[in-house]
Design a protein around this motif. Structure first.
Motif, PDB file in Angstrom:
ATOM      1  N   PHE A   1       5.831   3.292  13.067  1.00  0.00           N
ATOM      2  CA  PHE A   1       6.042   3.122  12.040  1.00  0.00           C
ATOM      3  C   PHE A   1       5.460   2.188  11.099  1.00  0.00           C
ATOM      4  CE2 PHE A   1       9.695   3.894  14.693  1.00  0.00           C
ATOM      5  CZ  PHE A   1      10.244   5.447  14.399  1.00  0.00           C
ATOM      6  N   VAL A   2       3.877   2.172  11.405  1.00  0.00           N
ATOM      7  CA  VAL A   2       2.909   1.261  10.845  1.00  0.00           C
ATOM      8  C   VAL A   2       2.011   2.397  10.065  1.00  0.00           C
ATOM      9  CG1 VAL A   2       1.514  -0.258  10.922  1.00  0.00           C
ATOM     10  CG2 VAL A   2       3.426  -0.884  12.475  1.00  0.00           C
ATOM     11  N   ILE A   3       1.662   2.040   8.720  1.00  0.00           N
ATOM     12  CA  ILE A   3       1.078   2.226   8.015  1.00  0.00           C
ATOM     13  C   ILE A   3      -0.642   1.945   8.837  1.00  0.00           C
ATOM     14  CG2 ILE A   3       0.004   3.854   5.391  1.00  0.00           C
ATOM     15  CD1 ILE A   3       2.754   3.387   5.270  1.00  0.00           C
ATOM     16  N   LYS A   4      -1.462   2.805   8.980  1.00  0.00           N
ATOM     17  CA  LYS A   4      -2.888   1.971   9.138  1.00  0.00           C
ATOM     18  C   LYS A   4      -3.602   2.975   8.174  1.00  0.00           C
ATOM     19  CE  LYS A   4      -1.241   2.425  14.160  1.00  0.00           C
ATOM     20  NZ  LYS A   4      -0.671   3.350  13.953  1.00  0.00           N
ATOM     21  N   THR A   5      -3.912   4.262   7.967  1.00  0.00           N
ATOM     22  CA  THR A   5      -4.880   4.172   7.120  1.00  0.00           C
ATOM     23  C   THR A   5      -4.663   4.565   5.948  1.00  0.00           C
ATOM     24  OG1 THR A   5      -4.756   7.033   7.779  1.00  0.00           O
ATOM     25  CG2 THR A   5      -6.123   5.656   9.039  1.00  0.00           C
TER      26      THR A   5
ATOM     27  N   LEU B   1      16.735  11.173 -15.495  1.00  0.00           N
ATOM     28  CA  LEU B   1      16.936  10.133 -13.740  1.00  0.00           C
ATOM     29  C   LEU B   1      16.163  10.980 -13.717  1.00  0.00           C
ATOM     30  CD1 LEU B   1      21.050  10.400 -14.136  1.00  0.00           C
ATOM     31  CD2 LEU B   1      19.515   8.950 -13.375  1.00  0.00           C
ATOM     32  N   LEU B   2      15.245  11.913 -13.542  1.00  0.00           N
ATOM     33  CA  LEU B   2      13.879  12.349 -13.385  1.00  0.00           C
ATOM     34  C   LEU B   2      12.962  12.110 -13.615  1.00  0.00           C
ATOM     35  CD1 LEU B   2      12.876  15.563 -11.752  1.00  0.00           C
ATOM     36  CD2 LEU B   2      12.589  16.048 -14.054  1.00  0.00           C
ATOM     37  N   VAL B   3      12.741  11.374 -15.041  1.00  0.00           N
ATOM     38  CA  VAL B   3      11.605  10.705 -15.013  1.00  0.00           C
ATOM     39  C   VAL B   3      11.632   9.343 -14.158  1.00  0.00           C
ATOM     40  CG1 VAL B   3      10.294   9.606 -17.213  1.00  0.00           C
ATOM     41  CG2 VAL B   3      11.308  11.763 -17.164  1.00  0.00           C
ATOM     42  N   ALA B   4      12.040   8.509 -14.049  1.00  0.00           N
ATOM     43  CA  ALA B   4      13.267   7.533 -13.057  1.00  0.00           C
ATOM     44  C   ALA B   4      12.327   8.002 -11.750  1.00  0.00           C
ATOM     45  CB  ALA B   4      14.558   6.739 -13.459  1.00  0.00           C
ATOM     46  N   CYS B   5      12.890   9.247 -11.055  1.00  0.00           N
ATOM     47  CA  CYS B   5      12.822   9.495  -9.505  1.00  0.00           C
ATOM     48  C   CYS B   5      11.392   9.642  -9.734  1.00  0.00           C
ATOM     49  CB  CYS B   5      13.446  11.012  -9.299  1.00  0.00           C
ATOM     50  SG  CYS B   5      15.140  10.840  -9.218  1.00  0.00           S
ATOM     51  N   SER B   6      10.834   9.991  -9.884  1.00  0.00           N
ATOM     52  CA  SER B   6       9.315  10.229 -10.147  1.00  0.00           C
ATOM     53  C   SER B   6       7.769   9.018 -10.829  1.00  0.00           C
ATOM     54  CB  SER B   6       8.576  11.693 -11.415  1.00  0.00           C
ATOM     55  OG  SER B   6       8.766  11.812 -12.464  1.00  0.00           O
ATOM     56  N   GLY B   7       8.960   8.198 -11.623  1.00  0.00           N
ATOM     57  CA  GLY B   7       8.015   6.614 -11.800  1.00  0.00           C
ATOM     58  C   GLY B   7       7.953   6.211 -10.244  1.00  0.00           C
ATOM     59  N   SER B   8       9.284   6.132  -9.864  1.00  0.00           N
ATOM     60  CA  SER B   8       9.967   5.466  -8.444  1.00  0.00           C
ATOM     61  C   SER B   8       8.086   6.175  -7.654  1.00  0.00           C
ATOM     62  CB  SER B   8      10.963   4.617  -8.489  1.00  0.00           C
ATOM     63  OG  SER B   8      11.049   6.519  -7.432  1.00  0.00           O
ATOM     64  N   VAL B   9       8.460   7.071  -7.313  1.00  0.00           N
ATOM     65  CA  VAL B   9       7.173   7.440  -6.910  1.00  0.00           C
ATOM     66  C   VAL B   9       5.512   6.649  -6.324  1.00  0.00           C
ATOM     67  CG1 VAL B   9       6.415   9.639  -5.812  1.00  0.00           C
ATOM     68  CG2 VAL B   9       8.152   9.550  -5.682  1.00  0.00           C
ATOM     69  N   PHE B  10       5.450   6.816  -8.269  1.00  0.00           N
ATOM     70  CA  PHE B  10       4.429   5.845  -8.479  1.00  0.00           C
ATOM     71  C   PHE B  10       4.323   4.746  -8.221  1.00  0.00           C
ATOM     72  CE2 PHE B  10       3.977   9.819 -11.233  1.00  0.00           C
ATOM     73  CZ  PHE B  10       3.042  10.391 -11.037  1.00  0.00           C
ATOM     74  N   LEU B  11       5.476   3.882  -8.815  1.00  0.00           N
ATOM     75  CA  LEU B  11       5.500   2.408  -7.909  1.00  0.00           C
ATOM     76  C   LEU B  11       5.285   2.896  -6.829  1.00  0.00           C
ATOM     77  CD1 LEU B  11       8.242   1.155 -10.976  1.00  0.00           C
ATOM     78  CD2 LEU B  11       5.695   1.158 -10.740  1.00  0.00           C
ATOM     79  N   ALA B  12       5.971   3.029  -5.542  1.00  0.00           N
ATOM     80  CA  ALA B  12       5.959   2.728  -4.828  1.00  0.00           C
ATOM     81  C   ALA B  12       4.424   2.927  -3.797  1.00  0.00           C
ATOM     82  CB  ALA B  12       7.265   3.856  -3.337  1.00  0.00           C
ATOM     83  N   GLY B  13       4.306   4.755  -4.136  1.00  0.00           N
ATOM     84  CA  GLY B  13       2.525   4.501  -3.900  1.00  0.00           C
ATOM     85  C   GLY B  13       1.671   3.719  -4.041  1.00  0.00           C
ATOM     86  N   ALA B  14       1.207   2.846  -5.603  1.00  0.00           N
ATOM     87  CA  ALA B  14       0.757   2.003  -5.785  1.00  0.00           C
ATOM     88  C   ALA B  14       0.579   0.663  -4.782  1.00  0.00           C
ATOM     89  CB  ALA B  14       0.788   1.731  -6.945  1.00  0.00           C
ATOM     90  N   LYS B  15       1.600   0.335  -4.669  1.00  0.00           N
ATOM     91  CA  LYS B  15       2.516  -0.937  -3.095  1.00  0.00           C
ATOM     92  C   LYS B  15       1.967  -0.232  -1.765  1.00  0.00           C
ATOM     93  CE  LYS B  15       4.169  -4.492  -2.855  1.00  0.00           C
ATOM     94  NZ  LYS B  15       3.569  -5.940  -3.102  1.00  0.00           N
ATOM     95  N   ILE B  16       2.250   0.936  -1.973  1.00  0.00           N
ATOM     96  CA  ILE B  16       1.484   1.053  -0.063  1.00  0.00           C
ATOM     97  C   ILE B  16       0.161   0.120  -0.906  1.00  0.00           C
ATOM     98  CG2 ILE B  16       1.025   3.437   1.065  1.00  0.00           C
ATOM     99  CD1 ILE B  16       4.067   3.889   0.391  1.00  0.00           C
ATOM    100  N   PHE B  17      -0.262   1.866  -1.180  1.00  0.00           N
ATOM    101  CA  PHE B  17      -1.782   1.305  -1.139  1.00  0.00           C
ATOM    102  C   PHE B  17      -2.486  -0.368  -1.213  1.00  0.00           C
ATOM    103  CE2 PHE B  17      -2.545   6.112  -2.847  1.00  0.00           C
ATOM    104  CZ  PHE B  17      -2.527   6.432  -1.671  1.00  0.00           C
ATOM    105  N   ASP B  18      -1.634  -0.500  -1.915  1.00  0.00           N
ATOM    106  CA  ASP B  18      -2.554  -2.078  -2.227  1.00  0.00           C
ATOM    107  C   ASP B  18      -2.275  -2.851  -1.046  1.00  0.00           C
ATOM    108  OD1 ASP B  18      -3.326  -1.712  -5.178  1.00  0.00           O
ATOM    109  OD2 ASP B  18      -1.307  -2.702  -6.220  1.00  0.00           O
ATOM    110  N   CYS B  19      -0.804  -3.015  -0.726  1.00  0.00           N
ATOM    111  CA  CYS B  19      -0.537  -3.313   0.837  1.00  0.00           C
ATOM    112  C   CYS B  19      -1.487  -2.917   2.056  1.00  0.00           C
ATOM    113  CB  CYS B  19       0.973  -3.103   1.512  1.00  0.00           C
ATOM    114  SG  CYS B  19       1.822  -4.232   0.519  1.00  0.00           S
ATOM    115  N   LEU B  20      -2.248  -1.776   1.991  1.00  0.00           N
ATOM    116  CA  LEU B  20      -3.100  -1.062   3.035  1.00  0.00           C
ATOM    117  C   LEU B  20      -4.518  -1.689   2.592  1.00  0.00           C
ATOM    118  CD1 LEU B  20      -3.061   0.282   4.960  1.00  0.00           C
ATOM    119  CD2 LEU B  20      -3.411   2.421   3.804  1.00  0.00           C
ATOM    120  N   ARG B  21      -4.484  -1.809   1.668  1.00  0.00           N
ATOM    121  CA  ARG B  21      -6.029  -2.611   1.344  1.00  0.00           C
ATOM    122  C   ARG B  21      -6.066  -4.254   1.669  1.00  0.00           C
ATOM    123  NH1 ARG B  21      -6.277  -1.888  -4.690  1.00  0.00           N
ATOM    124  NH2 ARG B  21      -7.038   0.259  -3.934  1.00  0.00           N
ATOM    125  N   TYR B  22      -5.117  -5.263   0.734  1.00  0.00           N
ATOM    126  CA  TYR B  22      -4.847  -6.061   1.823  1.00  0.00           C
ATOM    127  C   TYR B  22      -4.681  -6.011   3.277  1.00  0.00           C
ATOM    128  CZ  TYR B  22      -2.513 -10.959   2.323  1.00  0.00           C
ATOM    129  OH  TYR B  22      -2.278 -11.981   2.609  1.00  0.00           O
TER     130      TYR B  22
END
Length: 80
Positions: A9-13, A47-68
């Protein structure tokens, strides 16, 4: 034994991160399409825009945490 299961359950790459973000996006768009059906007009579209926008925010956070985490691991290794 629990550590081995926990490592699944750990994202490595970045590839794993992309797969997870893709799965989030598919789910968010499916949910957003349901919102459009349930709430016709501007409400459903917002609501559709909010759903898709949340994916952009989550994706950015995942990439930032992975880089860190990768930078932290590289700094912890002894230099040769």
């Amino acid at each position: 034994m629990l550590k081995k299961i926990g490592r699944l359950f750990v994202i490595k790459t970045r590839f794993e991160a992309c797969l997870i973000i893709y799965a989030l996006a598919v789910g968010a768009i499916a949910r957003g399409m349901t919102y459009i059906d349930q709430y016709p007009g501007w409400g459903g579209k917002l609501l559709l825009v909010a759903c898709s926008g949340s994916v952009f925010l989550a994706g950015a956070k995942i990439f930032d945490c992975l880089r860190y985490e990768q930078a932290e691991r590289a700094a912890a290794e002894p230099a040769h």
